[in-house]
Design an enzyme around this catalytic site. Structure first.
Site, short mmCIF file in Angstrom:
data_model
loop_
_atom_site.label_atom_id
_atom_site.label_comp_id
_atom_site.label_asym_id
_atom_site.label_seq_id
_atom_site.Cartn_x
_atom_site.Cartn_y
_atom_site.Cartn_z
N ASP A 78 4.65 7.71 -3.81
CA ASP A 78 5.76 8.15 -2.59
C ASP A 78 6.82 8.31 -3.38
OD1 ASP A 78 4.31 9.04 -0.63
OD2 ASP A 78 4.26 7.11 0.46
N ARG A 103 4.76 0.98 -0.42
CA ARG A 103 6.42 1.24 -0.98
C ARG A 103 7.32 0.28 -1.00
NH1 ARG A 103 8.62 6.54 2.40
NH2 ARG A 103 9.67 6.84 0.02
N HIS A 177 10.06 9.50 10.60
CA HIS A 177 11.27 9.47 10.13
C HIS A 177 12.57 10.06 10.83
CE1 HIS A 177 10.34 7.55 6.21
NE2 HIS A 177 10.60 7.03 6.50
N CYS A 275 13.58 15.09 2.97
CA CYS A 275 12.66 13.65 2.15
C CYS A 275 12.80 14.12 0.40
CB CYS A 275 11.21 13.69 2.44
SG CYS A 275 10.64 13.74 3.95
N1 ARG Z 1 4.63 9.64 2.68
C1 ARG Z 1 5.66 9.01 2.77
C2 ARG Z 1 5.69 7.43 4.07
O1 ARG Z 1 4.88 7.98 4.86
C3 ARG Z 1 6.45 10.34 3.11
C4 ARG Z 1 8.24 9.92 2.94
C5 ARG Z 1 8.85 10.71 3.23
N2 ARG Z 1 10.48 11.19 3.39
C6 ARG Z 1 11.12 10.87 4.44
N3 ARG Z 1 12.20 10.95 4.27
N4 ARG Z 1 11.30 11.80 5.71
O2 ARG Z 1 6.75 6.84 3.87
#
Ligand code: ARG
Length: 282
Positions: A78, A103, A177, A275
């Site tokens: 990610d 993460r 987000h 993102c």
């Molecule tokens: N797979 C990542 C997560 O769920 C995607 C992040 C997307 N980033 C964003 N800025 N919306 O954390």
């Protein structure tokens, strides 16, 4: 082919050159599920992700942006979503502290990059996912909570940057987000300077948005479902998901110049244009 012309009342839009940080998705895949978009059992194509990401990178260069790159790290699929790597304003990089263990190593990796590139690094105390949840409009930071960033991180922002911080609470798990449900189109902070998806917010937050941005663009469910709001604007050019066609039309009507890119592969991880983009402000 239909051409939509800006309405006569649409203001003249002015582009401001942006400086951003990106991460090539060399190690992109979907191997865990931390949002409803992610289905680890479905195949992903890393090569295609890289090619699609390259079109976004090329678009930013074409728009005259200064684009910095951070190396991806094997095992951190990610990391391509650079917006989550921190929040950078006034030359101060407030580090990210990720909610999910998968993460968490990204936080230090990005903080190392900020330090090596001349930014003052502020170590985070509270859980926060950087510019994924914090967006500057005018002189106010709009800060999301509800899924990822803890509201306590909003206090850290207040202390660090001495600016007004407005908390917005997200309620729809697909828009986890702030940058998936809210887009900054014009950093001047005027009544029509943003776009958002009303149903992604709780009643109190929606009331704040209606009050502060009475002329905002509201996007429909179809465009939200391709993460159309997850876009990046320089004040004139707005880079968006190419499938967000009604949002594109509304942007043209308001005098913006939309640029569509296809990041379908990165959508499998629950991310889009914004993102992949972290703005760096000295
Ligand atoms: N797979 C990542 C997560 O769920 C995607 C992040 C997307 N980033 C964003 N800025 N919306 O954390």
């Amino acid at each position: 082919m239909t051409l939509t012309h800006p309405s006569a009342s649409a203001p003249e839009r002015v582009a401001t050159t942006r400086t951003v940080l990106m991460c090539r998705p060399d190690f992109f895949t979907v191997s865990y599920r931390i949002n409803p978009w992610m289905n680890p059992q479905d195949p992903t194509d890393t090569g295609l992700a890289v090619r699609q990401w390259e079109t976004l990178y090329a678009k930013y260069l074409e728009l005259g942006f200064e684009v910095h790159l951070i190396d991806g790290v094997a095992g951190l699929p990610d990391m391509v979503y650079a917006a989550n790597g921190g929040y950078v304003l006034d030359g101060i990089a407030y580090g990210a502290k990720f909610q999910y263990p998968e993460r968490q190593p990204e936080g230090p990796a990005y903080m190392e990059w900020f330090a090596a590139n001349g930014f003052t690094v502020a170590e985070p105390v509270s859980t926060n996912e950087g510019e994924g949840d914090f967006l500057l409009v005018g002189d106010t930071i709009y800060a999301g909570t509800g899924f990822r960033s803890d509201a306590a991180s909003h206090d850290e922002l207040r202390k660090l940057y001495g600016r007004e911080v407005v908390t917005l609470t997200l309620v729809d798990p697909s828009f986890y987000h702030l940058d998936t449900a809210f887009a900054v189109l014009d950093s001047n902070g005027g009544p029509g300077s943003v776009a958002y998806l009303p149903k992604a917010f709780d009643d109190a937050s929606r009331a704040i948005l209606e009050d502060r941005f009475p002329d905002a663009i509201l996007v429909n469910d179809e465009d939200a479902a391709v993460l159309g709001l997850n876009s990046f604007s320089d004040g004139k050019n707005v880079v968006i998901a190419s499938r967000a066609t009604d949002f594109e039309r509304q942007l043209r009507e308001r005098g913006f110049t939309p640029h569509g890119v296809d990041l379908s592969e990165l959508l499998l991880g629950g991310g889009g244009v914004k993102c992949c983009t972290l703005e760096l402000r000295r």
